[in-house]
Design a protein around this motif. Structure first.
Motif, short mmCIF file in Angstrom:
data_model
loop_
_atom_site.label_atom_id
_atom_site.label_comp_id
_atom_site.label_asym_id
_atom_site.label_seq_id
_atom_site.Cartn_x
_atom_site.Cartn_y
_atom_site.Cartn_z
N VAL A 102 0.86 -1.27 -0.06
CA VAL A 102 -0.09 -0.08 -0.17
C VAL A 102 0.82 1.44 -0.17
CG1 VAL A 102 -1.73 1.29 1.46
CG2 VAL A 102 -1.96 -1.26 1.13
N VAL A 103 1.98 1.32 0.84
CA VAL A 103 2.91 2.30 1.00
C VAL A 103 3.39 2.64 -0.49
CG1 VAL A 103 4.83 3.27 2.08
CG2 VAL A 103 3.26 2.29 3.35
N ARG A 104 3.97 1.46 -0.97
CA ARG A 104 4.63 1.78 -2.55
C ARG A 104 3.66 2.23 -3.43
NH1 ARG A 104 9.73 0.26 -1.93
NH2 ARG A 104 10.24 -1.12 -0.39
N HIS A 105 2.19 1.96 -3.31
CA HIS A 105 1.19 2.31 -4.39
C HIS A 105 1.13 3.71 -4.19
CE1 HIS A 105 0.42 -1.54 -6.30
NE2 HIS A 105 -0.22 -1.95 -5.15
N PHE A 106 1.20 4.24 -2.77
CA PHE A 106 0.87 5.53 -2.42
C PHE A 106 2.01 6.41 -2.94
CE2 PHE A 106 2.38 8.66 0.97
CZ PHE A 106 1.39 9.78 0.80
N LEU A 107 3.18 5.88 -2.84
CA LEU A 107 4.22 6.70 -3.13
C LEU A 107 4.41 6.79 -4.62
CD1 LEU A 107 7.38 5.18 -0.91
CD2 LEU A 107 6.07 7.38 -0.69
N ALA A 108 4.33 5.95 -5.55
CA ALA A 108 4.25 5.78 -6.87
C ALA A 108 2.99 6.83 -7.38
CB ALA A 108 3.86 4.37 -7.61
N GLY A 149 1.69 10.77 5.32
CA GLY A 149 2.19 9.17 4.97
C GLY A 149 3.25 8.79 5.82
N GLY A 150 4.47 9.78 5.88
CA GLY A 150 5.51 9.63 6.77
C GLY A 150 5.12 9.25 8.01
N LYS A 151 4.50 9.99 8.50
CA LYS A 151 4.24 9.98 10.39
C LYS A 151 3.49 8.85 10.37
CE LYS A 151 4.11 14.98 11.36
NZ LYS A 151 3.14 15.93 11.61
N LEU A 152 2.52 8.37 9.37
CA LEU A 152 1.75 7.18 9.70
C LEU A 152 2.55 6.00 9.45
CD1 LEU A 152 -1.05 5.81 10.01
CD2 LEU A 152 -1.47 5.72 7.44
N VAL A 153 3.53 5.62 8.54
CA VAL A 153 4.58 4.86 8.47
C VAL A 153 5.28 4.59 10.00
CG1 VAL A 153 6.48 3.76 7.29
CG2 VAL A 153 4.42 4.67 5.78
N ALA A 175 10.83 0.69 6.59
CA ALA A 175 11.35 2.19 7.14
C ALA A 175 11.97 2.84 5.78
CB ALA A 175 12.37 1.97 8.32
N LEU A 176 12.89 2.10 5.00
CA LEU A 176 13.38 2.95 4.01
C LEU A 176 12.71 3.06 2.76
CD1 LEU A 176 17.05 0.79 4.41
CD2 LEU A 176 16.41 3.12 4.94
N ALA A 177 11.30 2.52 2.71
CA ALA A 177 10.44 2.69 1.66
C ALA A 177 10.25 4.23 1.26
CB ALA A 177 9.39 1.94 1.73
N LEU A 178 10.13 4.84 2.18
CA LEU A 178 9.73 6.38 2.27
C LEU A 178 11.05 7.23 1.75
CD1 LEU A 178 7.93 7.04 5.60
CD2 LEU A 178 6.83 6.73 3.36
N PRO A 179 10.72 8.14 0.91
CA PRO A 179 11.67 9.14 0.51
C PRO A 179 12.30 10.09 1.55
CG PRO A 179 9.78 9.89 -0.39
CD PRO A 179 9.64 8.75 0.11
N ASP A 180 13.41 10.61 1.28
CA ASP A 180 14.13 11.56 2.57
C ASP A 180 12.91 12.74 2.81
OD1 ASP A 180 16.32 12.26 4.07
OD2 ASP A 180 16.29 14.12 2.78
N HIS A 181 12.03 13.18 1.80
CA HIS A 181 11.42 14.35 2.03
C HIS A 181 10.02 14.12 2.68
CE1 HIS A 181 10.40 13.16 -2.02
NE2 HIS A 181 9.32 13.60 -1.66
N ALA A 182 9.89 12.76 3.22
CA ALA A 182 8.58 12.37 3.90
C ALA A 182 8.60 12.58 5.22
CB ALA A 182 8.21 10.92 3.49
N ARG A 183 9.95 12.75 5.54
CA ARG A 183 10.04 12.86 7.24
C ARG A 183 10.80 14.49 7.48
NH1 ARG A 183 11.99 7.26 6.87
NH2 ARG A 183 10.54 5.92 7.89
N VAL A 184 10.15 15.11 8.21
CA VAL A 184 10.88 16.61 8.60
C VAL A 184 11.67 16.11 9.72
CG1 VAL A 184 10.51 18.66 9.60
CG2 VAL A 184 8.39 17.75 7.74
N TYR A 185 11.49 15.22 10.51
CA TYR A 185 12.47 14.95 11.46
C TYR A 185 12.52 13.39 11.61
CZ TYR A 185 12.26 19.85 13.14
OH TYR A 185 12.27 21.26 13.20
N ASP A 186 13.26 12.77 12.01
CA ASP A 186 13.49 11.50 12.35
C ASP A 186 13.07 10.84 13.51
OD1 ASP A 186 14.11 11.27 9.56
OD2 ASP A 186 15.76 9.64 9.91
N ASP A 187 12.55 11.63 14.31
CA ASP A 187 12.34 11.24 15.82
C ASP A 187 11.37 9.93 15.80
OD1 ASP A 187 13.83 13.76 16.06
OD2 ASP A 187 12.43 14.34 17.93
N GLY A 188 10.29 10.11 14.67
CA GLY A 188 9.35 8.73 14.78
C GLY A 188 9.82 7.46 14.52
N VAL A 189 10.95 7.57 13.29
CA VAL A 189 11.55 6.33 13.19
C VAL A 189 12.63 5.97 14.15
CG1 VAL A 189 13.17 7.45 11.61
CG2 VAL A 189 12.54 4.95 11.04
#
Length: 246
Positions: A102-108, A149-153, A175-189
């Motif tokens: 689902v995440v990969r479909h979302f990114l595409a 989407g990044g926060k949800l993941v 965790a690495l499926a998300l592109p860099d700009h999907a996370r403002v901060y990496d605190d969640g991951v």
């Protein structure tokens, strides 16, 4: 049907085949475009996806539902995406593979949306002789949708991290499926990684390094950076890296 049956015991019960046929008929009627959120909510789509797994719907129906659910991922909640694993072949408590698809479909979808906006903007720039940089700005996918989407993941990763059967490779892959700009901060991951390390104390050194590697130390807040610098569960190399950036 199931909830009403408790009140009306005499109501005829539909067979699993009939329920599956009905579900697949509903799936074909659900709109596929991103703007369908006013008609079909994320909660409804993910509930359909969960039901499809329970009823063992066809692969085609499940795949179609995953693509449709992806169009509303930014509006989904953690409860929506926590789909239990109903297959005996999967050892994890939740169906991580399903959510990863689902995440990969979302990114595409977001990438395609961004490219379409860029093309439209470029055409307008040629027609109106607008400056070219404006097109470049619009070329990126919707920043708001991507961050949601990044926060949800990251919340999902934190929830599944304590599963003893979740392999390091699968955790890192999502965790690495998300592109860099999907996370403002990496605190969640970072929080998800810490939970994973705590729940899997017997990881090999290489696996521990790989799990910690999904966190970008340069994108941690001061609070998270301070915690990471004193975290004994992290490898020495990761701790030194945090202190260097700090």
């Amino acid at each position: 049907s199931r909830s009403m049956r408790r009140r009306l015991a005499s109501a005829p019960a539909s067979s699993e085949v009939e329920q599956r046929d009905l579900l697949e008929a509903v799936v074909t009627s659900v709109p596929t475009d991103k703007c369908s959120g006013r008609v079909v909510t994320a909660k409804f789509l993910f509930a359909l996806l969960r039901t499809a797994h329970i009823l063992r719907a066809s692969d085609a129906a499940c795949a179609a539902l995953e693509r449709k659910a992806a169009t509303q991922l930014e509006h989904a909640t953690l409860e929506d995406v926590l789909i239990p694993s109903y297959s005996g072949a999967t050892e994890t408590l939740y169906d991580v593979d399903c959510i990863e698809r689902v995440v990969r479909h979302f990114l595409a979808e977001e990438e395609d949306h961004g490219e379409a906006e860029a093309s439209t903007s470029a055409a307008a720039a040629i027609t109106e002789e607008a400056p070219a940089p404006a097109a470049t700005t619009l070329a990126r996918p919707s920043a708001v949708a991507m961050v949601h989407g990044g926060k949800l993941v990251d919340s999902y990763l934190a929830e599944i991290a304590s599963d003893a059967n979740l392999k390091p490779a699968k955790f890192c892959e999502l965790a690495l499926a998300l592109p860099d700009h999907a996370r403002v901060y990496d605190d969640g991951v970072y929080r998800a990684v810490d939970i994973y390390l705590k729940a899997h104390p017997r990881l090999a050194a290489e696996e521990r390094d790989r799990v910690c590697g999904v966190v970008d130390c340069r994108k941690l807040t001061v609070e998270a950076c301070t915690h990471a610098a004193q975290n004994e569960r992290r490898p020495l190399r990761a701790v030194l890296q945090v202190r260097f950036f700090e």
